[in-house]
Design a protein around this motif. Structure first.
Motif, mmCIF file in Angstrom:
data_model
loop_
_atom_site.group_PDB
_atom_site.id
_atom_site.type_symbol
_atom_site.label_atom_id
_atom_site.label_comp_id
_atom_site.label_asym_id
_atom_site.label_seq_id
_atom_site.Cartn_x
_atom_site.Cartn_y
_atom_site.Cartn_z
ATOM 1 N N GLY A 111 0.807 -1.206 0.000
ATOM 2 C CA GLY A 111 0.000 0.000 0.000
ATOM 3 C C GLY A 111 0.839 1.255 0.000
ATOM 4 N N LEU A 112 0.156 2.400 0.028
ATOM 5 C CA LEU A 112 0.844 3.692 0.068
ATOM 6 C C LEU A 112 1.239 4.027 1.498
ATOM 7 C CD1 LEU A 112 -1.239 5.940 -2.360
ATOM 8 C CD2 LEU A 112 1.010 4.966 -2.755
ATOM 9 N N HIS A 113 2.419 4.604 1.658
ATOM 10 C CA HIS A 113 2.912 4.996 2.975
ATOM 11 C C HIS A 113 3.482 6.394 2.877
ATOM 12 C CE1 HIS A 113 2.602 0.821 4.434
ATOM 13 N NE2 HIS A 113 3.016 0.496 3.219
ATOM 14 N N SER A 132 11.678 0.691 -13.336
ATOM 15 C CA SER A 132 10.379 0.007 -13.383
ATOM 16 C C SER A 132 9.397 0.667 -14.336
ATOM 17 C CB SER A 132 9.763 -0.029 -11.977
ATOM 18 O OG SER A 132 10.544 -0.769 -11.080
ATOM 19 N N LEU A 133 9.167 1.964 -14.149
ATOM 20 C CA LEU A 133 8.020 2.605 -14.788
ATOM 21 C C LEU A 133 8.160 2.755 -16.305
ATOM 22 C CD1 LEU A 133 7.288 5.238 -11.995
ATOM 23 C CD2 LEU A 133 6.294 2.972 -12.318
ATOM 24 N N PRO A 134 9.268 3.297 -16.835
ATOM 25 C CA PRO A 134 9.333 3.447 -18.295
ATOM 26 C C PRO A 134 9.486 2.127 -19.039
ATOM 27 C CG PRO A 134 10.885 4.925 -17.180
ATOM 28 C CD PRO A 134 10.428 3.926 -16.187
ATOM 29 N N LEU A 135 9.961 1.083 -18.360
ATOM 30 C CA LEU A 135 10.190 -0.191 -19.038
ATOM 31 C C LEU A 135 8.974 -1.104 -19.016
ATOM 32 C CD1 LEU A 135 13.897 -1.033 -18.081
ATOM 33 C CD2 LEU A 135 12.992 0.146 -20.100
ATOM 34 N N GLY A 136 7.859 -0.630 -18.464
ATOM 35 C CA GLY A 136 6.615 -1.376 -18.621
ATOM 36 C C GLY A 136 5.975 -1.901 -17.368
ATOM 37 N N ALA A 137 6.473 -1.566 -16.177
ATOM 38 C CA ALA A 137 5.824 -2.030 -14.955
ATOM 39 C C ALA A 137 4.394 -1.514 -14.893
ATOM 40 C CB ALA A 137 6.604 -1.569 -13.725
ATOM 41 N N VAL A 138 3.470 -2.372 -14.488
ATOM 42 C CA VAL A 138 2.057 -1.988 -14.396
ATOM 43 C C VAL A 138 1.853 -1.290 -13.048
ATOM 44 C CG1 VAL A 138 -0.319 -2.798 -14.640
ATOM 45 C CG2 VAL A 138 1.538 -4.020 -15.772
ATOM 46 N N LEU A 139 2.466 -0.140 -12.921
ATOM 47 C CA LEU A 139 2.474 0.642 -11.700
ATOM 48 C C LEU A 139 2.492 2.121 -12.064
ATOM 49 C CD1 LEU A 139 5.232 -1.368 -9.768
ATOM 50 C CD2 LEU A 139 2.768 -1.471 -9.331
ATOM 51 N N GLY A 140 2.078 2.971 -11.131
ATOM 52 C CA GLY A 140 2.113 4.408 -11.347
ATOM 53 C C GLY A 140 3.245 5.049 -10.580
ATOM 54 N N PRO A 141 3.441 6.357 -10.751
ATOM 55 C CA PRO A 141 4.582 7.036 -10.128
ATOM 56 C C PRO A 141 4.314 7.610 -8.753
ATOM 57 C CG PRO A 141 3.522 8.511 -11.660
ATOM 58 C CD PRO A 141 2.728 7.215 -11.710
ATOM 59 N N GLU A 142 3.095 7.429 -8.201
ATOM 60 C CA GLU A 142 2.768 8.165 -6.980
ATOM 61 C C GLU A 142 3.564 7.710 -5.760
ATOM 62 O OE1 GLU A 142 0.004 4.829 -7.697
ATOM 63 O OE2 GLU A 142 0.591 6.585 -8.868
ATOM 64 N N ALA A 143 3.827 6.401 -5.597
ATOM 65 C CA ALA A 143 4.590 5.947 -4.428
ATOM 66 C C ALA A 143 6.034 6.451 -4.452
ATOM 67 C CB ALA A 143 4.549 4.425 -4.329
ATOM 68 N N PRO A 144 6.757 6.343 -5.577
ATOM 69 C CA PRO A 144 8.089 6.957 -5.598
ATOM 70 C C PRO A 144 8.058 8.463 -5.377
ATOM 71 C CG PRO A 144 7.856 5.409 -7.418
ATOM 72 C CD PRO A 144 6.502 5.558 -6.793
ATOM 73 N N LEU A 145 7.003 9.136 -5.861
ATOM 74 C CA LEU A 145 6.906 10.579 -5.640
ATOM 75 C C LEU A 145 6.733 10.905 -4.154
ATOM 76 C CD1 LEU A 145 4.711 11.902 -8.576
ATOM 77 C CD2 LEU A 145 7.095 12.455 -8.105
ATOM 78 N N ILE A 146 5.935 10.116 -3.456
ATOM 79 C CA ILE A 146 5.766 10.331 -2.020
ATOM 80 C C ILE A 146 7.095 10.155 -1.304
ATOM 81 C CG2 ILE A 146 4.735 9.349 0.066
ATOM 82 C CD1 ILE A 146 2.200 8.840 -1.542
ATOM 83 N N ALA A 147 7.836 9.092 -1.654
ATOM 84 C CA ALA A 147 9.142 8.869 -1.035
ATOM 85 C C ALA A 147 10.117 9.981 -1.403
ATOM 86 C CB ALA A 147 9.693 7.508 -1.467
ATOM 87 N N LEU A 148 10.085 10.408 -2.670
ATOM 88 C CA LEU A 148 10.978 11.475 -3.125
ATOM 89 C C LEU A 148 10.689 12.778 -2.384
ATOM 90 C CD1 LEU A 148 13.052 12.670 -5.141
ATOM 91 C CD2 LEU A 148 11.146 13.003 -6.740
ATOM 92 N N LEU A 356 8.202 -5.131 -8.380
ATOM 93 C CA LEU A 356 8.864 -3.925 -8.868
ATOM 94 C C LEU A 356 8.510 -2.746 -7.962
ATOM 95 C CD1 LEU A 356 8.458 -4.520 -12.711
ATOM 96 C CD2 LEU A 356 10.381 -5.101 -11.217
ATOM 97 N N ARG A 357 8.782 -1.540 -8.394
ATOM 98 C CA ARG A 357 8.550 -0.366 -7.553
ATOM 99 C C ARG A 357 7.711 0.655 -8.305
ATOM 100 N NH1 ARG A 357 10.233 -3.748 -4.844
ATOM 101 N NH2 ARG A 357 11.882 -3.686 -3.256
ATOM 102 N N GLY A 358 6.710 1.183 -7.634
ATOM 103 C CA GLY A 358 5.808 2.160 -8.217
ATOM 104 C C GLY A 358 4.589 2.315 -7.329
ATOM 105 N N GLY A 359 3.505 2.839 -7.899
ATOM 106 C CA GLY A 359 2.302 3.093 -7.129
ATOM 107 C C GLY A 359 1.117 2.291 -7.629
ATOM 108 N N LEU A 360 0.045 2.331 -6.852
ATOM 109 C CA LEU A 360 -1.125 1.506 -7.115
ATOM 110 C C LEU A 360 -2.227 2.215 -7.895
ATOM 111 C CD1 LEU A 360 -0.081 1.122 -3.917
ATOM 112 C CD2 LEU A 360 -1.839 -0.619 -3.927
#
Length: 443
Positions: A111-113, A132-148, A356-360
């Motif tokens: 989940g999101l933290h 993860s994200l540009p190479l095709g992971a079925v994830l969004g950028p919101e979780a890395p953005l929160i961490a960033l 992988l790493r990304g958002g939901l």
């Protein structure tokens, strides 16, 4: 009877002024005021970094999934295109998780933290997301953005030599995360509401109080938006000229939203459970099993393209761009394509959530919208209400953040006409998900 302060407080007196005094004392506390000022100052650099991070992700994704195929003579990526890309992402994420501090950020299946990011974790978070994200992971950028955002806020605090306390760490981490997440949603209100729910201020009692209020406000909104041939009452907000007209809700739209939201929550439950099992499996053999799961997700995209003759990018990637295409021309998707994209993208979503790493958020929104288009031919259910209910139910079931889901879907729809159905679907999906058996926690 002698007066004392143990008597129950009358409405509008007693404890209410006491609570107001406590809030006033909190707002006037020097530490809190300094945190507010510092939060305002860090909002600019954090937003700029988040913006350029998103630009980099978008440009890389466009290069990999549009420019390169076009340069090689294909209008769309060939069916086998994800097969080499996602395993490369798996290798990078596996190595980051095994060797860098913070393991590349939170596993999306958990989940999101809002907390947990520190400056030392930022290189791993950025590298894992960029792979993860540009190479095709079925994830969004919101979780890395929160961490960033949270990590950058704490980094700026350390550079400014502001005293580090647990309270300042929590406040500045949430402020930085909100500044960063606003970059992807394009709206500070969504970011603030999302972070409020992610942080969980108020605990379970917040949801217990919020859900009845949210549901009653959604039903009450029919007074203003109208239903069927009843036109409702005019408000200032409804007189705005929206970029695209939304249909008026009918009785069938409202009635169908109830079982549809329930079905979306029930169907997404095993997907999220599978994601947690994948996360536990990957933790026992980080690099090799991350690559294996990424390759399986790539196979889902390739099989979808082979079976349907459509682009594998519709299964790969977050679904943010494909969601816009689906909303613009839903009739371009036949029943077979919709069923296939739900099956294959849902499976790839579970695999990527656990490895992988990304958002939901965006894959869930796409799956809900696709389900809405699929059931739209039901008698009495319109296309737009079906998509609205599907997106709200999928977001609430996946994120378990009902208010954020309502705000986000309403923002995407660009108007208020669908809000009653959106609220109804989000509340039903959230309650259903909470009542279903809990998944085993991922490691």
């Amino acid at each position: 009877m002698a007066e004392n302060d143990t008597h129950p407080a009358a409405p509008g007196s007693g404890e209410q002024p006491l609570e107001a005094d406590r809030l006033r004392d909190l707002l006037l506390a020097p530490g809190y005021l300094k945190a507010l000022v510092f939060s305002a100052l860090i909002g600019v650099p954090v937003s700029l970094v988040a913006f350029w991070f998103l630009v980099g992700l978008h440009e890389t994704e466009h290069l990999v999934w549009a420019d390169l195929p076009h340069g090689l003579g294909w209008d769309t990526p060939p069916w086998w295109w994800p097969l080499p890309l996602l395993p490369i992402a798996g290798v990078v994420v596996g190595l980051v998780a095994a060797h860098l501090p913070g393991r590349g950020g939170q596993v999306p299946a958990s989940g999101l933290h809002a907390g947990g990011a520190s400056p030392v974790m930022l290189p791993g978070v950025l590298l894992a997301a960029a792979a993860s994200l540009p190479l095709g992971a079925v994830l969004g950028p919101e979780a890395p953005l929160i961490a960033l955002g949270g990590g950058l806020a704490l980094l700026f605090r350390d550079l400014a030599r502001v005293p580090a306390t647990p309270k300042s760490t929590a406040l500045l981490g949430a402020a930085g995360a909100a500044a960063a997440i606003a970059a992807i949603f394009g709206n500070p209100l969504v970011a603030a509401v999302l972070l409020m729910e992610v942080v969980g201020a108020g605990g379970p009692q917040l949801f217990a109080v919020m859900l009845p209020a949210l549901l009653s406000s959604g039903v009450g909104a029919l007074v203003f938006t109208g239903i069927g041939h009843w036109t409702g009452l005019e408000t200032g907000a409804l007189s705005l000229h929206l970029p695209m007209p939304l249909p008026r809700l009918d009785v069938g739209d409202v009635l169908w939203a109830i079982p549809f939201a329930l079905a979306v929550a029930v169907l997404l439950h095993p997907v999220l459970g599978a994601a947690r099992r994948v996360a536990a499996l990957v933790s026992a053999g980080v690099v090799s099993r991350t690559v294996l799961c990424a390759a399986a997700a790539a196979a889902c995209a390739a099989l979808y393209a082979l079976i349907t003759g459509r682009s594998p990018a519709e299964v790969a990637l977050s679904g943010q761009a494909t969601l816009g295409q689906l909303a613009t021309d839903p009739h371009a998707w036949g029943v077979g394509a919709l069923v296939a994209v739900l099956l294959f993208k849902g499976t790839a979503y579970a695999l990527c959530l656990g490895s992988l790493r990304g958002g939901l958020v965006f894959p869930a929104l796409f799956l809900g919208a696709a389900a809405g288009v699929l059931v739209a031919p039901l008698p009495g259910l319109g296309l737009v209400p079906g998509m609205a209910a599907g997106m709200a139910a999928a977001a609430a079931a996946t994120l378990r953040l009902p208010v954020s889901s309502v705000v986000l879907v309403s923002l995407l729809l660009g108007g208020t006409a669908m809000i009653p159905v959106v609220i109804l679907a989000a509340v039903i999906a959230f309650v259903t998900t909470e009542l279903l058996p809990k998944h085993a926690a991922s490691k």
